[in-house]
Design a protein around this motif. Sequence first.
Motif, PDB file in Angstrom:
ATOM      1  N   GLY A   1       0.813  -1.205   0.000  1.00  0.00           N
ATOM      2  CA  GLY A   1       0.000   0.000   0.000  1.00  0.00           C
ATOM      3  C   GLY A   1       0.840   1.245   0.000  1.00  0.00           C
ATOM      4  N   ALA A   2       0.223   2.380  -0.209  1.00  0.00           N
ATOM      5  CA  ALA A   2       0.932   3.647  -0.252  1.00  0.00           C
ATOM      6  C   ALA A   2       1.364   4.067   1.156  1.00  0.00           C
ATOM      7  CB  ALA A   2       0.026   4.702  -0.859  1.00  0.00           C
ATOM      8  N   VAL A   3       2.421   4.865   1.205  1.00  0.00           N
ATOM      9  CA  VAL A   3       2.986   5.277   2.490  1.00  0.00           C
ATOM     10  C   VAL A   3       2.756   6.765   2.711  1.00  0.00           C
ATOM     11  CG1 VAL A   3       5.078   5.441   3.885  1.00  0.00           C
ATOM     12  CG2 VAL A   3       4.750   3.491   2.351  1.00  0.00           C
ATOM     13  N   VAL A   4       2.254   7.069   3.889  1.00  0.00           N
ATOM     14  CA  VAL A   4       2.030   8.454   4.284  1.00  0.00           C
ATOM     15  C   VAL A   4       2.770   8.700   5.593  1.00  0.00           C
ATOM     16  CG1 VAL A   4       0.301  10.174   4.948  1.00  0.00           C
ATOM     17  CG2 VAL A   4      -0.216   8.493   3.166  1.00  0.00           C
ATOM     18  N   SER A   5       3.529   9.766   5.613  1.00  0.00           N
ATOM     19  CA  SER A   5       4.281  10.074   6.831  1.00  0.00           C
ATOM     20  C   SER A   5       3.744  11.348   7.466  1.00  0.00           C
ATOM     21  CB  SER A   5       5.767  10.243   6.518  1.00  0.00           C
ATOM     22  OG  SER A   5       5.983  11.427   5.769  1.00  0.00           O
ATOM     23  N   GLN A   6       3.959  11.475   8.755  1.00  0.00           N
ATOM     24  CA  GLN A   6       3.608  12.683   9.487  1.00  0.00           C
ATOM     25  C   GLN A   6       4.796  13.086  10.334  1.00  0.00           C
ATOM     26  OE1 GLN A   6      -0.861  11.544  10.596  1.00  0.00           O
ATOM     27  NE2 GLN A   6      -0.247  13.461  11.574  1.00  0.00           N
ATOM     28  N   SER A  25       2.702  12.339   1.401  1.00  0.00           N
ATOM     29  CA  SER A  25       2.521  11.062   0.706  1.00  0.00           C
ATOM     30  C   SER A  25       3.845  10.769   0.018  1.00  0.00           C
ATOM     31  CB  SER A  25       1.371  11.147  -0.299  1.00  0.00           C
ATOM     32  OG  SER A  25       1.597  12.173  -1.236  1.00  0.00           O
ATOM     33  N   LEU A  26       4.437   9.632   0.349  1.00  0.00           N
ATOM     34  CA  LEU A  26       5.814   9.370  -0.056  1.00  0.00           C
ATOM     35  C   LEU A  26       5.950   8.743  -1.430  1.00  0.00           C
ATOM     36  CD1 LEU A  26       7.352   8.167   3.324  1.00  0.00           C
ATOM     37  CD2 LEU A  26       7.192  10.473   2.376  1.00  0.00           C
ATOM     38  N   ASP A  27       4.951   8.016  -1.864  1.00  0.00           N
ATOM     39  CA  ASP A  27       5.135   7.296  -3.119  1.00  0.00           C
ATOM     40  C   ASP A  27       3.975   7.457  -4.082  1.00  0.00           C
ATOM     41  OD1 ASP A  27       4.509   4.023  -1.576  1.00  0.00           O
ATOM     42  OD2 ASP A  27       3.411   5.908  -1.549  1.00  0.00           O
ATOM     43  N   PHE A  28       3.148   8.471  -3.845  1.00  0.00           N
ATOM     44  CA  PHE A  28       2.110   8.751  -4.821  1.00  0.00           C
ATOM     45  C   PHE A  28       1.684  10.204  -4.681  1.00  0.00           C
ATOM     46  CE2 PHE A  28      -1.912   9.058  -2.419  1.00  0.00           C
ATOM     47  CZ  PHE A  28      -1.497   8.609  -1.178  1.00  0.00           C
ATOM     48  N   ASN A  70      -2.556  24.111   4.733  1.00  0.00           N
ATOM     49  CA  ASN A  70      -1.940  24.483   3.468  1.00  0.00           C
ATOM     50  C   ASN A  70      -1.617  23.225   2.684  1.00  0.00           C
ATOM     51  OD1 ASN A  70       0.674  25.015   1.765  1.00  0.00           O
ATOM     52  ND2 ASN A  70      -0.288  27.000   2.077  1.00  0.00           N
ATOM     53  N   HIS A  71      -2.017  23.185   1.451  1.00  0.00           N
ATOM     54  CA  HIS A  71      -1.765  22.004   0.611  1.00  0.00           C
ATOM     55  C   HIS A  71      -1.060  22.489  -0.639  1.00  0.00           C
ATOM     56  CE1 HIS A  71      -3.641  17.960  -0.882  1.00  0.00           C
ATOM     57  NE2 HIS A  71      -2.393  18.089  -1.235  1.00  0.00           N
ATOM     58  N   ALA A  72       0.230  22.760  -0.483  1.00  0.00           N
ATOM     59  CA  ALA A  72       0.982  23.443  -1.532  1.00  0.00           C
ATOM     60  C   ALA A  72       1.394  22.544  -2.679  1.00  0.00           C
ATOM     61  CB  ALA A  72       2.225  24.094  -0.917  1.00  0.00           C
ATOM     62  N   SER A  73       1.471  21.241  -2.433  1.00  0.00           N
ATOM     63  CA  SER A  73       1.878  20.334  -3.495  1.00  0.00           C
ATOM     64  C   SER A  73       1.083  19.053  -3.398  1.00  0.00           C
ATOM     65  CB  SER A  73       3.375  20.022  -3.399  1.00  0.00           C
ATOM     66  OG  SER A  73       3.615  19.103  -2.350  1.00  0.00           O
ATOM     67  N   LEU A  74       1.243  18.208  -4.375  1.00  0.00           N
ATOM     68  CA  LEU A  74       0.484  16.956  -4.404  1.00  0.00           C
ATOM     69  C   LEU A  74       1.014  15.921  -3.410  1.00  0.00           C
ATOM     70  CD1 LEU A  74      -0.100  16.565  -8.232  1.00  0.00           C
ATOM     71  CD2 LEU A  74      -1.835  17.005  -6.502  1.00  0.00           C
ATOM     72  N   THR A  75       2.086  16.263  -2.713  1.00  0.00           N
ATOM     73  CA  THR A  75       2.634  15.308  -1.754  1.00  0.00           C
ATOM     74  C   THR A  75       2.752  15.875  -0.348  1.00  0.00           C
ATOM     75  OG1 THR A  75       4.887  15.967  -2.322  1.00  0.00           O
ATOM     76  CG2 THR A  75       3.970  14.088  -3.529  1.00  0.00           C
ATOM     77  N   ALA A  96      -3.915  10.729   3.049  1.00  0.00           N
ATOM     78  CA  ALA A  96      -3.723  11.170   1.677  1.00  0.00           C
ATOM     79  C   ALA A  96      -4.563  10.274   0.788  1.00  0.00           C
ATOM     80  CB  ALA A  96      -2.251  11.084   1.289  1.00  0.00           C
ATOM     81  N   ALA A  97      -5.191  10.888  -0.164  1.00  0.00           N
ATOM     82  CA  ALA A  97      -6.127  10.121  -0.983  1.00  0.00           C
ATOM     83  C   ALA A  97      -5.879  10.339  -2.458  1.00  0.00           C
ATOM     84  CB  ALA A  97      -7.560  10.515  -0.626  1.00  0.00           C
ATOM     85  N   ARG A  98      -6.138   9.321  -3.194  1.00  0.00           N
ATOM     86  CA  ARG A  98      -6.153   9.454  -4.641  1.00  0.00           C
ATOM     87  C   ARG A  98      -7.468   8.879  -5.122  1.00  0.00           C
ATOM     88  NH1 ARG A  98      -1.176   5.254  -5.773  1.00  0.00           N
ATOM     89  NH2 ARG A  98      -2.099   3.419  -4.787  1.00  0.00           N
ATOM     90  N   LEU A  99      -7.980   9.474  -6.174  1.00  0.00           N
ATOM     91  CA  LEU A  99      -9.268   9.051  -6.691  1.00  0.00           C
ATOM     92  C   LEU A  99      -9.016   8.075  -7.827  1.00  0.00           C
ATOM     93  CD1 LEU A  99     -12.261   9.533  -6.234  1.00  0.00           C
ATOM     94  CD2 LEU A  99     -12.164  11.378  -7.896  1.00  0.00           C
ATOM     95  N   ALA A 100      -9.381   6.851  -7.583  1.00  0.00           N
ATOM     96  CA  ALA A 100      -9.232   5.807  -8.598  1.00  0.00           C
ATOM     97  C   ALA A 100     -10.585   5.114  -8.703  1.00  0.00           C
ATOM     98  CB  ALA A 100      -8.127   4.831  -8.211  1.00  0.00           C
ATOM     99  N   GLY A 101     -11.547   5.837  -9.214  1.00  0.00           N
ATOM    100  CA  GLY A 101     -12.911   5.328  -9.185  1.00  0.00           C
ATOM    101  C   GLY A 101     -13.573   5.725  -7.885  1.00  0.00           C
ATOM    102  N   VAL A 102     -12.960   5.319  -6.797  1.00  0.00           N
ATOM    103  CA  VAL A 102     -13.380   5.765  -5.471  1.00  0.00           C
ATOM    104  C   VAL A 102     -12.132   6.285  -4.759  1.00  0.00           C
ATOM    105  CG1 VAL A 102     -15.271   4.125  -5.302  1.00  0.00           C
ATOM    106  CG2 VAL A 102     -13.015   3.495  -4.425  1.00  0.00           C
ATOM    107  N   TYR A 103     -12.352   6.999  -3.673  1.00  0.00           N
ATOM    108  CA  TYR A 103     -11.214   7.492  -2.914  1.00  0.00           C
ATOM    109  C   TYR A 103     -10.495   6.322  -2.248  1.00  0.00           C
ATOM    110  CZ  TYR A 103     -11.552  12.582  -2.949  1.00  0.00           C
ATOM    111  OH  TYR A 103     -11.521  13.897  -3.308  1.00  0.00           O
TER     112      TYR A 103
END
Lengths: 116, 111
Positions: A1-6, A25-28, A70-75, A96-103
């Motif tokens: 799965g995708a990796v999200v860091s804080q 979001s580290l890899d997407f 603030n959401h300055a970039s896609l990552t 972090a979400a990406r829309l691929a048909g559904v979130y």
Amino acid sequence: GAVVSQHPSRVICKSGTSVKIECRSLDFQATTMFWYRQFPKKSLMLMATSNEGSKATYEQGVEKDKFLINHASLTLSTLTVTSAHPEDSSFYICSAARLAGVYEQYFGPGTRLTVT
Amino acid sequence: SQQGEEDPQALSIQEGENATMNCSYKTSINNLQWYRQNSGRGLVHLILIRSNEREKHSGRLRVTLDTSKKSSSLLITASRAADTASYFCATAPSGNTPLVFGKGTRLSVIA
């Protein structure tokens, strides 16, 4: 799965100061990021929805001037808790979400904020 | 407002027993997901079930979904002490809306 860091994972600050929390979001590329808040032994409550390059949409009861997003970039999205008070102490979780048909939402590990 | 309501709020069982947690929701959904959270830690995604699915398995996990009753259940078979955690259901009312979390069930598995 995708990796999200804080970052940071834990932070202690004094009343009246501001704290910035980063969500990456580290890899997407995340078109949308969500910020949740969780009190001890409670569930996650959605605070706001953040889309890259536009203003965040806040849930009812969440002060936009207190919780600056603030959401300055896609990552990268940041949440700044301004003029923090002890009642702002909580666990803040981003996703972090990406829309691929559904979130498809991927959650970060959370940031524990303690305001003294 | 919260979408999901988990039942029970807390559950304590002996190691080796099965644990069943239920989730009810109020509006129509696109999908329902179950998450696990250890104390003070982040969320771990367990399983996603879509609105057109009725049952799904993953290892020792079994999830059912009854859209007519707006409810779902999570069954953990042969529980282990390491399964001790809070379990949340989360629903997506539609494909492009954020997840809404239930109140969670705190599961304690006693060795």
